[in-house]
Motif scaffolding. Structure first.
Motif, short mmCIF file in Angstrom:
data_model
loop_
_atom_site.label_atom_id
_atom_site.label_comp_id
_atom_site.label_asym_id
_atom_site.label_seq_id
_atom_site.Cartn_x
_atom_site.Cartn_y
_atom_site.Cartn_z
N UNK A 273 0.88 -1.42 0.34
CA UNK A 273 0.25 0.00 0.11
C UNK A 273 0.99 1.30 0.05
N UNK A 274 0.46 2.05 -0.59
CA UNK A 274 1.54 3.66 -1.31
C UNK A 274 1.09 3.99 -0.03
N UNK A 275 1.10 4.82 1.77
CA UNK A 275 0.73 5.50 2.51
C UNK A 275 1.72 7.33 2.20
N UNK A 276 2.21 8.14 3.09
CA UNK A 276 2.79 8.73 2.45
C UNK A 276 3.83 9.56 3.95
N UNK A 277 4.76 10.47 3.71
CA UNK A 277 5.65 10.46 4.49
C UNK A 277 4.73 11.35 5.72
N UNK A 278 3.56 12.39 4.84
CA UNK A 278 2.39 12.55 6.15
C UNK A 278 1.89 12.06 7.03
N UNK B 157 10.21 6.86 1.58
CA UNK B 157 11.30 6.57 -0.28
C UNK B 157 10.79 8.34 -0.26
N UNK B 158 12.39 8.96 0.98
CA UNK B 158 11.03 10.64 0.74
C UNK B 158 12.79 11.67 0.67
N UNK B 159 14.03 11.10 0.32
CA UNK B 159 15.34 12.08 -0.06
C UNK B 159 15.63 12.34 1.29
N UNK B 160 15.25 11.47 2.03
CA UNK B 160 15.87 11.98 3.84
C UNK B 160 15.09 12.72 4.48
N UNK B 161 13.93 13.48 3.98
CA UNK B 161 13.36 14.41 4.50
C UNK B 161 12.17 13.77 5.84
N UNK C 3 2.81 -8.49 4.07
CA UNK C 3 1.76 -7.26 3.64
C UNK C 3 2.72 -5.98 4.01
N UNK C 4 2.85 -4.84 3.90
CA UNK C 4 3.95 -3.30 3.36
C UNK C 4 3.55 -1.95 3.20
N UNK C 5 4.05 -1.10 3.58
CA UNK C 5 3.89 0.40 2.74
C UNK C 5 4.88 0.71 2.10
N UNK C 6 4.32 1.22 1.58
CA UNK C 6 6.04 2.44 0.65
C UNK C 6 5.42 4.02 1.19
N UNK C 7 6.58 4.95 1.67
CA UNK C 7 5.71 5.85 2.30
C UNK C 7 6.31 6.80 1.77
N UNK C 8 6.22 7.27 0.46
CA UNK C 8 6.77 8.13 -0.43
C UNK C 8 6.73 9.99 0.34
N UNK C 9 8.34 10.41 0.16
CA UNK C 9 8.04 11.33 0.56
C UNK C 9 7.20 12.92 -0.81
N UNK C 10 7.88 14.14 -1.05
CA UNK C 10 6.73 14.47 -2.29
C UNK C 10 7.07 13.91 -3.83
N UNK C 11 6.52 13.37 -4.65
CA UNK C 11 6.70 13.34 -5.89
C UNK C 11 6.74 13.69 -7.30
N UNK C 12 7.30 13.68 -7.54
CA UNK C 12 6.81 15.08 -8.78
C UNK C 12 5.37 13.80 -9.76
N UNK C 13 4.42 13.93 -9.11
CA UNK C 13 3.41 13.83 -10.25
C UNK C 13 2.02 15.38 -10.44
N UNK D 177 18.16 15.86 -0.10
CA UNK D 177 18.57 15.35 -1.25
C UNK D 177 18.39 16.29 -2.12
N UNK D 178 17.22 17.67 -2.22
CA UNK D 178 17.52 18.64 -2.92
C UNK D 178 16.34 18.90 -3.74
N UNK D 179 15.66 17.84 -3.90
CA UNK D 179 14.80 17.40 -5.47
C UNK D 179 13.12 17.30 -4.99
N UNK D 180 12.63 16.76 -5.69
CA UNK D 180 11.45 15.90 -6.01
C UNK D 180 11.66 14.44 -5.98
#
Ligand code: NDP
Length: 241
Positions: free
Chosen positions: A131-136, A234-238, A172-182, A203-206
């Motif tokens: 499941x795709x969660x979120x850093x938020x 997966x959030x660029x270290x945020x 059963x796992x989660x991926x928690x993205x940071x800000x992604x360019x969509x 990392x200075x980018x989306x």
């Protein structure tokens, strides 16, 4: 036969990248979407991946949708719960409708979809629910009480279900993205992007949708069989959780 993967919200944004990456790995892929027929058709034309329309917030629609996918491709062995929406507002202005829409899609959608494939996975003694969660959902976010609650709920849901699936060969796992360019990011004002968001990302980018897709491909693989109940950030270290 190649395993069947179903990606909800798999016709646009991060979900489209996940669908394509799974196809490139040899899976038979079905993508679901909510109502943007033009985007879904363009996606199918470009990739050859079939897109199926139903609302993940509607249990009966999920049941019928999964049945349609399984009739076309075979039993769903990999479920990627990616469909999600935002309805941002500071809490004092958030309406009950904004709350409900986000909870219904981003959290109840996980119950609906996973419930419709769960018994089949148990019987076949194999499954991957990602499941795709979120850093938020991990750290909270201003004006996203609804979204943060749903995305934090996705993580609790995953940890509980991982315990139930473990002996049946289901991870059963989660991926928690940071800000992604969509397109979901397109609503953010450029000055907020430059002064608030980018400076907060080490990392200075989306991130790119393909970078989230690689996480999903890994968690779907046979080699990830010992990983369950986990959150892959997966959030660029945020946010280092
Ligand atoms: P997009 O808005 O680009 O795409 C969303 C997809 O979900 C679309 O295919 C859409 O279908 C589908 N969808 C939305 N609501 C429903 C519904 N009720 N039933 C079925 N399908 C639905 O989103 P993103 O790619 O940006 O986000 C994908 C996931 O990643 C979401 O869960 C989001 O919360 C999460 N995420 C995104 C981040 C980002 O920075 N973009 C960061 C962290 C997490 P249709 O095309 O028909 O509208």
């Amino acid at each position: 036969m190649a395993r069947v993967a179903l990606v909800t919200g798999g016709s646009r944004g991060i979900g489209a990248a996940i669908s394509k990456a799974l196809m490139a790995e040899g899976y038979q892929v079905a993508a679901s979407y909510a109502g943007n027929d033009a985007a879904a058709q363009a996606f199918t034309d470009a990739t050859g991946i079939r897109a199926f329309k139903w609302n993940v917030a509607d249990y009966e629609a999920c049941k019928a949708g999964v049945a349609e996918v399984e009739a076309a491709l075979g039993p769903v062995e990999i479920l990627v719960n990616n469909a999600g929406i935002t309805r941002d507002a500071p809490f004092h202005r958030m309406t009950p409708q904004q709350w409900r829409e986000v909870i219904d899609t981003n959290l109840t959608g996980l119950f609906n979809m996973t419930h419709c494939v769960w018994n089949g996975m148990r019987e076949r003694k194999f499954g991957r629910v990602i499941s795709i969660s979120s850093i938020n959902g991990q750290k909270g976010q201003f004006a996203q009480a609804n979204y943060a609650a749903a995305k934090a709920g996705d993580i609790g849901f995953t940890k509980a279900l991982a315990q139930e699936g473990a002996r049946a060969g289901i991870t059963v796992n989660v991926v928690a993205p940071g800000y992604i360019n969509t397109e979901m990011m397109a609503g953010i004002k450029p000055e907020v992007m430059d002064t608030v968001i980018l400076p907060a990302i080490p990392v200075g980018r989306l991130g790119e949708p393909e970078e989230i897709a690689r996480c999903v491909v890994f968690l779907a693989s046979d080699g990830a069989g010992f990983i369950t109940g986990s959150t892959l950030s997966a959030n660029g270290g945020q946010y280092m959780a």
